[in-house]
Design a protein around this motif. Structure first.
Motif, PDB file in Angstrom:
ATOM      1  N   ILE A  34       0.209   5.086  10.195  1.00  0.00           N
ATOM      2  CA  ILE A  34      -0.412   3.793  10.528  1.00  0.00           C
ATOM      3  C   ILE A  34       0.100   2.672   9.628  1.00  0.00           C
ATOM      4  N   PRO A  35       0.003   2.779   8.289  1.00  0.00           N
ATOM      5  CA  PRO A  35       0.552   1.689   7.469  1.00  0.00           C
ATOM      6  C   PRO A  35       2.072   1.590   7.552  1.00  0.00           C
ATOM      7  N   ILE A  36       2.767   2.705   7.783  1.00  0.00           N
ATOM      8  CA  ILE A  36       4.228   2.658   7.833  1.00  0.00           C
ATOM      9  C   ILE A  36       4.703   1.918   9.072  1.00  0.00           C
ATOM     10  N   VAL A  37       4.101   2.197  10.227  1.00  0.00           N
ATOM     11  CA  VAL A  37       4.479   1.455  11.433  1.00  0.00           C
ATOM     12  C   VAL A  37       4.085  -0.011  11.287  1.00  0.00           C
ATOM     13  N   ALA A  38       2.929  -0.271  10.699  1.00  0.00           N
ATOM     14  CA  ALA A  38       2.496  -1.658  10.500  1.00  0.00           C
ATOM     15  C   ALA A  38       3.433  -2.422   9.580  1.00  0.00           C
ATOM     16  N   ALA A  39       4.076  -1.717   8.650  1.00  0.00           N
ATOM     17  CA  ALA A  39       5.022  -2.379   7.752  1.00  0.00           C
ATOM     18  C   ALA A  39       6.289  -2.812   8.477  1.00  0.00           C
ATOM     19  N   VAL A  40       6.615  -2.125   9.564  1.00  0.00           N
ATOM     20  CA  VAL A  40       7.830  -2.435  10.321  1.00  0.00           C
ATOM     21  C   VAL A  40       7.509  -3.271  11.551  1.00  0.00           C
ATOM     22  N   LEU A  41       6.459  -2.902  12.268  1.00  0.00           N
ATOM     23  CA  LEU A  41       6.076  -3.567  13.521  1.00  0.00           C
ATOM     24  C   LEU A  41       4.577  -3.829  13.520  1.00  0.00           C
TER      25      LEU A  41
ATOM     26  N   VAL B 268       0.837  -1.208   0.000  1.00  0.00           N
ATOM     27  CA  VAL B 268       0.000   0.000   0.000  1.00  0.00           C
ATOM     28  C   VAL B 268       0.868   1.253   0.000  1.00  0.00           C
ATOM     29  N   VAL B 269       1.833   1.299   0.923  1.00  0.00           N
ATOM     30  CA  VAL B 269       2.706   2.464   1.036  1.00  0.00           C
ATOM     31  C   VAL B 269       3.503   2.670  -0.252  1.00  0.00           C
ATOM     32  N   ARG B 270       4.021   1.582  -0.773  1.00  0.00           N
ATOM     33  CA  ARG B 270       4.812   1.655  -2.013  1.00  0.00           C
ATOM     34  C   ARG B 270       3.955   2.131  -3.181  1.00  0.00           C
ATOM     35  N   ALA B 271       2.700   1.680  -3.233  1.00  0.00           N
ATOM     36  CA  ALA B 271       1.812   2.084  -4.327  1.00  0.00           C
ATOM     37  C   ALA B 271       1.533   3.583  -4.298  1.00  0.00           C
ATOM     38  N   PHE B 272       1.469   4.179  -3.123  1.00  0.00           N
ATOM     39  CA  PHE B 272       1.246   5.619  -3.006  1.00  0.00           C
ATOM     40  C   PHE B 272       2.514   6.427  -3.266  1.00  0.00           C
ATOM     41  N   GLY B 273       3.622   5.748  -3.570  1.00  0.00           N
ATOM     42  CA  GLY B 273       4.857   6.440  -3.923  1.00  0.00           C
ATOM     43  C   GLY B 273       5.760   6.772  -2.761  1.00  0.00           C
ATOM     44  N   VAL B 274       5.560   6.116  -1.598  1.00  0.00           N
ATOM     45  CA  VAL B 274       6.359   6.395  -0.407  1.00  0.00           C
ATOM     46  C   VAL B 274       7.355   5.263  -0.186  1.00  0.00           C
ATOM     47  N   ARG B 275       8.620   5.622   0.046  1.00  0.00           N
ATOM     48  CA  ARG B 275       9.655   4.638   0.381  1.00  0.00           C
ATOM     49  C   ARG B 275       9.831   4.617   1.893  1.00  0.00           C
ATOM     50  N   VAL B 276      10.052   3.444   2.457  1.00  0.00           N
ATOM     51  CA  VAL B 276      10.206   3.301   3.903  1.00  0.00           C
ATOM     52  C   VAL B 276      11.579   2.734   4.227  1.00  0.00           C
ATOM     53  N   ARG B 277      12.259   3.400   5.148  1.00  0.00           N
ATOM     54  CA  ARG B 277      13.520   2.898   5.683  1.00  0.00           C
ATOM     55  C   ARG B 277      13.364   2.740   7.187  1.00  0.00           C
ATOM     56  N   HIS B 278      14.011   1.732   7.739  1.00  0.00           N
ATOM     57  CA  HIS B 278      13.928   1.585   9.195  1.00  0.00           C
ATOM     58  C   HIS B 278      15.277   1.183   9.771  1.00  0.00           C
ATOM     59  N   THR B 279      15.568   1.693  10.956  1.00  0.00           N
ATOM     60  CA  THR B 279      16.794   1.365  11.670  1.00  0.00           C
ATOM     61  C   THR B 279      16.440   0.948  13.083  1.00  0.00           C
ATOM     62  N   GLY B 280      17.236   0.047  13.632  1.00  0.00           N
ATOM     63  CA  GLY B 280      16.981  -0.455  14.978  1.00  0.00           C
ATOM     64  C   GLY B 280      16.454  -1.865  14.920  1.00  0.00           C
ATOM     65  N   ALA B 281      16.528  -2.537  16.048  1.00  0.00           N
ATOM     66  CA  ALA B 281      16.074  -3.931  16.143  1.00  0.00           C
ATOM     67  C   ALA B 281      14.570  -3.960  16.320  1.00  0.00           C
ATOM     68  N   THR B 282      13.844  -4.451  15.321  1.00  0.00           N
ATOM     69  CA  THR B 282      12.385  -4.439  15.386  1.00  0.00           C
ATOM     70  C   THR B 282      11.803  -5.702  16.000  1.00  0.00           C
ATOM     71  N   GLY B 283      12.578  -6.753  16.089  1.00  0.00           N
ATOM     72  CA  GLY B 283      12.021  -7.997  16.620  1.00  0.00           C
ATOM     73  C   GLY B 283      12.803  -8.529  17.799  1.00  0.00           C
ATOM     74  N   ALA B 284      13.626  -7.689  18.439  1.00  0.00           N
ATOM     75  CA  ALA B 284      14.512  -8.154  19.497  1.00  0.00           C
ATOM     76  C   ALA B 284      13.791  -8.346  20.823  1.00  0.00           C
ATOM     77  N   THR B 285      12.615  -7.744  20.997  1.00  0.00           N
ATOM     78  CA  THR B 285      11.894  -7.832  22.266  1.00  0.00           C
ATOM     79  C   THR B 285      10.738  -8.805  22.119  1.00  0.00           C
ATOM     80  N   PRO B 286      10.835  -9.992  22.729  1.00  0.00           N
ATOM     81  CA  PRO B 286       9.748 -10.966  22.620  1.00  0.00           C
ATOM     82  C   PRO B 286       8.579 -10.593  23.521  1.00  0.00           C
TER      83      PRO B 286
END
Length: 317
Positions: free
Chosen positions: A122-129, A89-107
């Motif tokens: 909302i969709p950008i955070v959902a794409a990462v976490l 969805v984000v890519r279709a609207f022409g937005v690129r997403v970059r992320h830094t940091g450990a997104t799955g390190a906390t169980p």
């Protein structure tokens, strides 16, 4: 925010307005971060803008149609599918997403708290976490995006009824106690990205009650104004501004998780999370300023450069 009715006096409000903060042209004067990121908002050609609008809304509608089928999948498979879908969805609207940091390190359960700039958050955070979002009740009635938010298990907050807040806190606590991940924008309103609001403490009570960690997260857009969704800005106008911007890059940065048990109350926990998000901004601006002052790379240096560290990545095209 983003409505014609007057807000309740107890609600947080931002001084940001569409005319002043959400614009296509920025020169980044006095801001090395803007200049270093190439912040001038160049317009996309009209055919490209229309194609993005059709592709983005079509991808959202496809998700709505497939949501009942996705609900039959195991949790892990469903989350993976949602993550791929929101990236599309984000890519279709022409937005690129970059992320830094450990997104799955906390169980286990996690309360993710972020600054709030746009509906794109909302969709950008959902794409990462991926996780359950907390959003205002008005989102439920938004065309296309509203039904999708409801199908995604969003916890809706009636911001006009202060008495409803304890019930929302209980709902979030319940989701966290069951091992889920919940995403909250504790500023309570969108800010343009150049300024920011205070983190309201109510949602942090859920982390204390559930005994889970809090993950501070910062979202930045370049150019800033094109993504900003503030004041009484209509959703349609914001969508058009996004698709007619030649290139928008959203950067998501995560700080170290904050164990809620280390803080005496929700106000102290909220203040610590706000400080962590602000620190991410300070560090990024220092890096951008240093990069802007570096001499351009020679051909030899470009040829011998190495890929970025593994902790920094971009969503697939």
């Amino acid at each position: 925010m983003n409505g014609s009715t007057a807000p309740s006096p107890w609600l947080p409000t931002a001084p940001c307005t569409p005319g002043r903060c959400a614009a296509h042209t920025e020169d980044g004067a006095g801001d090395p971060f803007e200049r270093g990121a190439g912040a001038r908002a160049e317009r996309a050609a009209l055919p490209l803008a229309v194609a993005r609008l059709l592709a983005g809304t079509g991808t959202v509608l496809l998700g709505v149609l497939l949501a009942p089928i996705a609900g039959l999948l195991p949790v892990a498979a469903r989350l993976a599918l949602v993550r791929c879908w929101v990236r599309a969805v984000v890519r279709a609207f022409g937005v690129r997403v970059r992320h830094t940091g450990a997104t799955g390190a906390t169980p286990g359960p996690l309360l993710v708290v972020a600054n709030h700039v746009s509906w794109l958050d909302i969709p950008i955070v959902a794409a990462v976490l991926p996780g359950r979002m907390v959003a205002k009740t008005e989102v439920r009635s938004w065309p296309v995006l509203g039904p999708l938010a409801a199908l995604g298990g969003t916890v809706f907050v009636d911001r006009d009824r202060l008495k409803a807040l304890p019930g929302t806190v209980r709902d979030v606590t319940g989701a966290l106690s069951r091992g889920g991940r919940v995403i909250v924008f504790p500023e309570g309103s969108t800010w343009c990205g150049r300024a920011r609001g205070r983190f309201r403490p109510a949602a942090f009570q859920s982390a204390l009650d559930a005994g889970c960690a809090v993950l501070p997260l910062r979202i930045d857009y370049r150019p800033t104004g094109s993504a900003a969704y503030v004041g009484d800005d209509p959703l349609g106008a914001s969508l058009w501004r996004v698709v007619t911007t030649r290139r928008i890059v959203a950067t998501v940065r995560t700080a170290a998780p904050l164990p809620s048990g280390r803080y005496p109350d929700r106000r102290a926990l909220a203040a610590a999370a706000q400080q962590a998000v602000a620190h991410l901004d300070v560090v990024q601006r220092a890096v951008a300023k240093e990069s802007a002052n570096l001499p351009p790379l020679s051909v030899h240096q470009r040829d011998s450069s190495r890929p970025a560290a593994a902790s920094s990545s971009r969503t697939p095209s």
